[in-house]
Enzyme design. Structure first.
Site, mmCIF file in Angstrom:
data_model
loop_
_atom_site.group_PDB
_atom_site.id
_atom_site.type_symbol
_atom_site.label_atom_id
_atom_site.label_comp_id
_atom_site.label_asym_id
_atom_site.label_seq_id
_atom_site.Cartn_x
_atom_site.Cartn_y
_atom_site.Cartn_z
ATOM 1 N N SER A 133 0.927 -1.204 0.071
ATOM 2 C CA SER A 133 -0.019 -0.037 -0.151
ATOM 3 C C SER A 133 0.820 1.403 -0.022
ATOM 4 O O SER A 133 0.507 2.107 -0.651
ATOM 5 C CB SER A 133 -1.032 0.137 1.192
ATOM 6 O OG SER A 133 -1.859 -1.061 1.375
ATOM 7 N N THR A 156 -1.787 4.681 3.178
ATOM 8 C CA THR A 156 -2.470 5.534 2.127
ATOM 9 C C THR A 156 -2.643 6.718 2.504
ATOM 10 O O THR A 156 -2.400 7.836 1.515
ATOM 11 C CB THR A 156 -3.979 4.670 1.861
ATOM 12 O OG1 THR A 156 -3.662 3.216 1.515
ATOM 13 C CG2 THR A 156 -4.495 5.564 0.904
#
Length: 874
Positions: free
Chosen positions: A109, A162
């Site tokens: 991620s 993120t």
């Protein structure tokens, strides 16, 4: 665009205001109308954008979308938010190895988020720094510098990969707080204060409670330092709801959980043998946390006060976390939570007119829908809307280990001005450039040694996609020819594997990746009793593509009721041809534990036949006039090219699957070469159904895997899901949505998300066929959809019956009846009028009558079909 039956969402309902008409997408109802003009009207310039809302479904690949959709709405259903975004493309997600710069085909991620937030590829764990550790400006930083309002929302900790990639720059995603910061310098939590976005909402309060050890704020907790700097720090949902303003004078920091925010549905872990147990019904938490939809719209209300516009990033984080933990119910619930947020933002964008909404993910994951119960791996039977769904998790190193990511290409979808920029096949770094352009942020020079997508720092998007897509949107009525290329077993993951292996992560497939109008198809079949089958086999999937009717596994000529079904090949009156191709590579079979072995290279199959060459030859033959002296050499045609990868997937033949995808790409290249010279040929490519393969970079549990050495000299891991215990040995197809791409007149009708049956409808539309059609046996009673007609006193009923056949011969009987009365009229079908027959019944007394059509005819007529019965009451 194509639509769905009553009870499901229309894929392009958001464009209805532009003139789109709703029409069912199943062949047992009505055909669709061409939506090209409406699509053109909906393509707005990116210069009209004022605001951007970017949604990230962490770990939300095509399989995860399909699993949640099938469970909540059924395979024929649609998400009101996720599936309603009209412009759809796919993008690649790879990271790079820090030491070599070679691709790492399965990203984490952090590196993934770094790709779209900074436009630079980096290594797994990197947060907004390149592979050398140098920081790069993020979209949030650039938007704030330009005077826009900014916001970052997540259901994760705000220090998660993120959100952190918008708010901080560290060499490791684990540098979360001052007491947990092996990176040196400021932790992610401390940098969030320096970045000072207007709105930050999520979990992670625990890291803000840590004490700062150096600098002007030494001795304070990060939370206290935030308050001292003017942040409005709230820690409850009620506190968030009470906030009325958020800006640079008083930015909002809402920390609603000590760690990751809880899921909205109860977590229900899968386990070895779980798919053989009784189906489980997922449950919502008794007191669910605040929804992502409410957090999103609260942020929009706060940010829109800035007259310059805003940039908002919203993450549904626990789709990934629940996938890692092999928890299908938690995963499905988080996908539903994200969908509701997308729907709310979409409603806002439609009303606003200057907001670009984008939805994508950071990587795929391991969960998949199998054709039946599976042994050895973690799985669970779910009581879905249509029946039992078999969810399985195949990539952990043990039954209790965290499941792995999959390096598949991902769905990218958008609505609003500039939405055309997401179509086709792009990369995450292109998303960075698109958002910068949309918000009119100044371009940033990228260091020569920083990897973007192409070596040397080039993006894939060139020119103006808005103008290019408008120019490519040709009405369906301009089509004379169709080239349909199908490859059962080739979904988004298999396309990615073929691209990565043959052309590298930086490369593009010359055919498939060049198709401008792209979308996703929802494959499904029917059981022998007519219930929905979430995982059709290759035969049923292909039959659905050609006919527009869902089929039962192993059957391609009749529906589940035994009725003969026509296909676009049998309906077309012009020239038709079907080509069947195979893989271009010799077998290389995956085995359990095979990823631990050295990398292999696929070798060309001796005497392999190029479907590109075969396609070119077939086009030439189909166009040739039967009378050479006329020299027209341009006959209308329908060419079907089929290269099935399902048989190779069934054998866990890695090179076979990749070689089949590459051969399909050769056919697409040849088709595009012909179609690019004219405006009358529609080219469509799709797999129709995907295989249960994954792109991996670790050792999976129980599932066959193989390590390949790619064109770029990097390691590419390929995983096959285990066979279904109750199905055919080696069955490895999956219930995932699959890629569809098109070029030429009518191609715009395949943008968005549709049933796989829509392909036949688009072909019919292009070739002016009357379908969708159902063939009855030679003698039967065809009861009408509206079997009762209401007449007035002494009304005359005219019934027009129009069968389709090259030489229809036979008789047809039209009967009207009610209690105590029956009247039958016979008519003859003739070739001269192509079988169209009108029967005028005598004047009837007032009342309701049932009408039936009964016909009998020759063998030629038996291959015909009734396209409709028109009732006229006078």
């Amino acid at each position: 665009m194509l639509c769905h039956k009553k009870g499901t969402a229309v894929a392009l309902s958001v464009l209805l205001a532009a003139g789109l008409t709703a029409a069912p997408a199943h062949a047992d109802t009505a055909s669709t109308s061409d939506q090209t003009a409406a699509v053109i009207a909906a393509i707005k310039p990116i210069s009209d954008v004022k605001n951007v809302i970017l949604f990230i479904g962490d770990g939300m690949g095509d399989s995860q979308i399909a699993l949640a959709r099938d469970y909540i709405y059924g395979a024929k259903g649609s998400f009101p938010g996720i599936d309603a975004l009209p412009f759809t493309g796919a993008y690649t997600t790879f990271s790079v190895h820090a030491s070599t710069g070679l691709p790492d085909y399965t990203t984490d991620s952090a590196a993934s988020a770094t790709g779209w937030t900074t436009g630079v590829k980096s290594y797994d764990g990197a947060i907004a720094v390149d592979r050398f550790g140098a920081p790069h400006q993020t979209l949030t930083e650039a938007a704030k510098a330009a005077g826009l309002a900014t916001g970052v929302i997540t259901t994760d900790e705000v220090q998660g990969a993120t959100p952190a990639a918008e708010l901080a720059h560290v060499t490791s995603r684990g540098c979360t707080g001052p007491a947990s910061n092996p990176c040196g310098g400021l932790s992610i939590s401390e940098q969030i204060l320096d970045t000072k976005a207007d709105v930050v909402i999520g979990g992670g309060k625990g890291y803000f409670d840590q004490v700062i050890t150096s600098g002007a704020d030494a001795g304070k907790s990060v939370t206290q330092a935030a308050a001292d700097r003017g942040f409005n720090v709230v820690t409850t949902e009620a506190g968030l709801r009470a906030v009325t303003a958020a800006n640079q004078s008083q930015p909002l920091l809402a920390l609603l959980s000590s760690g990751v925010m809880p899921t909205r549905w109860v977590n229900t872990p899968s386990y070895a043998g779980g798919s053989s147990a009784a189906p489980v019904t997922c449950q919502q938490q008794p007191n669910p946390r605040i929804s992502l939809s409410e957090m999103t719209m609260k942020s929009v209300d706060l940010l829109k006060a800035n007259p310059n516009g805003f940039f908002l990033q919203v993450e549904g984080a626990s789709i990934d976390k629940q996938s890692h933990a092999f928890e299908p119910c938690g995963q499905i619930g988080e996908t539903d939570d994200l969908d509701q947020a997308v729907k709310a933002a979409l409603d806002y964008a439609k009303a606003d007119g200057h907001t670009l909404v984008i939805l994508t993910a950071d990587h795929g994951h391991s969960s998949t829908i199998s054709a039946g119960p599976v042994a050895d791996v973690n799985s669970l039977a779910l009581a879905g809307k249509d029946g039992t769904i078999y969810a399985s998790y195949n990539s952990g190193s043990s039954p209790t280990a965290s499941q792995q990511h999959s390096g598949t290409q991902l769905r990218l979808a958008a609505y609003g001005p500039g939405a055309a920029y997401v179509t086709g096949v792009t990369d995450q770094t292109d998303l960075h450039a698109t958002i910068r352009k949309a918000l009119k942020l100044p371009a940033v020079a990228v260091a020569a040694n920083a990897t973007v997508d192409q070596p040397g720092g080039a993006y894939r998007i060139t020119g103006d996609p808005v103008a290019e897509l408008k120019a490519a949107a040709i009405p369906a009525d301009q089509a004379r020819n169709v080239i349909l290329i199908t490859a059962p077993g080739i979904g988004d993951t298999e396309i990615t594997l073929a691209r990565d292996y043959r052309y590298g992560a930086h490369g593009k497939l010359p055919g498939i990746d060049a198709l401008p109008f792209t979308g996703e198809l929802k494959p499904y079949g029917t059981t022998s009793s007519g219930k929905t089958d979430d995982v059709p086999d290759a035969t049923a999937a292909l039959a659905a593509l050609l006919s527009g009717v869902p089929f039962t596994d192993g059957v391609s000529a009749t529906d589940y009721k035994g009725r003969k079904v026509s296909t676009v090949l049998t309906e077309f009156g012009g020239r038709t041809q079907k080509l069947t191709g195979k893989t271009i590579y010799s077998p290389s079979v995956a085995t359990v534990g095979g990823f631990a072995n050295p990398g292999v290279k696929c070798s060309a199959l001796p005497g392999w036949a190029s479907m590109g060459t075969a396609t070119t030859a077939a086009i030439k033959e189909l166009r040739a006039d039967p009378v050479p002296s006329l020299k027209k050499n341009d006959q209308p045609f329908l060419l079907h090219v089929n290269i099935s990868a399902a048989s190779y997937a069934n054998k866990a033949d890695a090179c076979g699957v990749i070689g089949a995808a590459l051969n399909a790409d050769l056919a697409v290249q040849a088709a595009l070469k012909f179609a690019a010279k004219r405006t009358d040929t529609l080219v469509i490519f799709t797999g129709g159904v995907g295989a249960a393969t994954q792109v991996i970079d670790g050792t999976p549990f129980a599932a066959p895997s193989l390590r390949l050495t790619t064109y770029e000299g990097a390691d590419l891991g390929m995983l096959f899901a285990p066979a279904a215990a109750s199905g055919p040995a080696g069955s490895r197809l999956a219930g995932t949505q699959v890629f569809v791409g098109a070029f030429g007149p009518g191609a715009a009708n395949l943008m968005g998300v549709h049933d796989a049956t829509a392909v036949a409808q688009v072909v019919r539309l292009a070739l002016k066929l009357e379908g969708p059609l159902l063939k009855w046996p030679t003698t039967t009673t065809a009861k009408l959809a509206k079997a009762t007609v209401k007449t007035t006193a002494k009304a005359k009923v005219k019934v027009t019956v129009k069968p389709v056949a090259k030489n229809p011969k036979g008789t047809i009987k039209v009967a009207v009846s009610k209690a105590g009365f029956t009247k039958t009229i016979k008519a003859t079908l003739k070739a001269a009028n192509k079988g169209k027959t009108t029967v005028v019944l005598p004047k009837l007394k007032k009342g309701k009558y049932k009408i039936s059509v009964k016909f009998a005819g020759s063998a030629k007529f038996a291959n015909s079909a009734v396209t409709g019965v028109k009732l006229t009451v006078k």
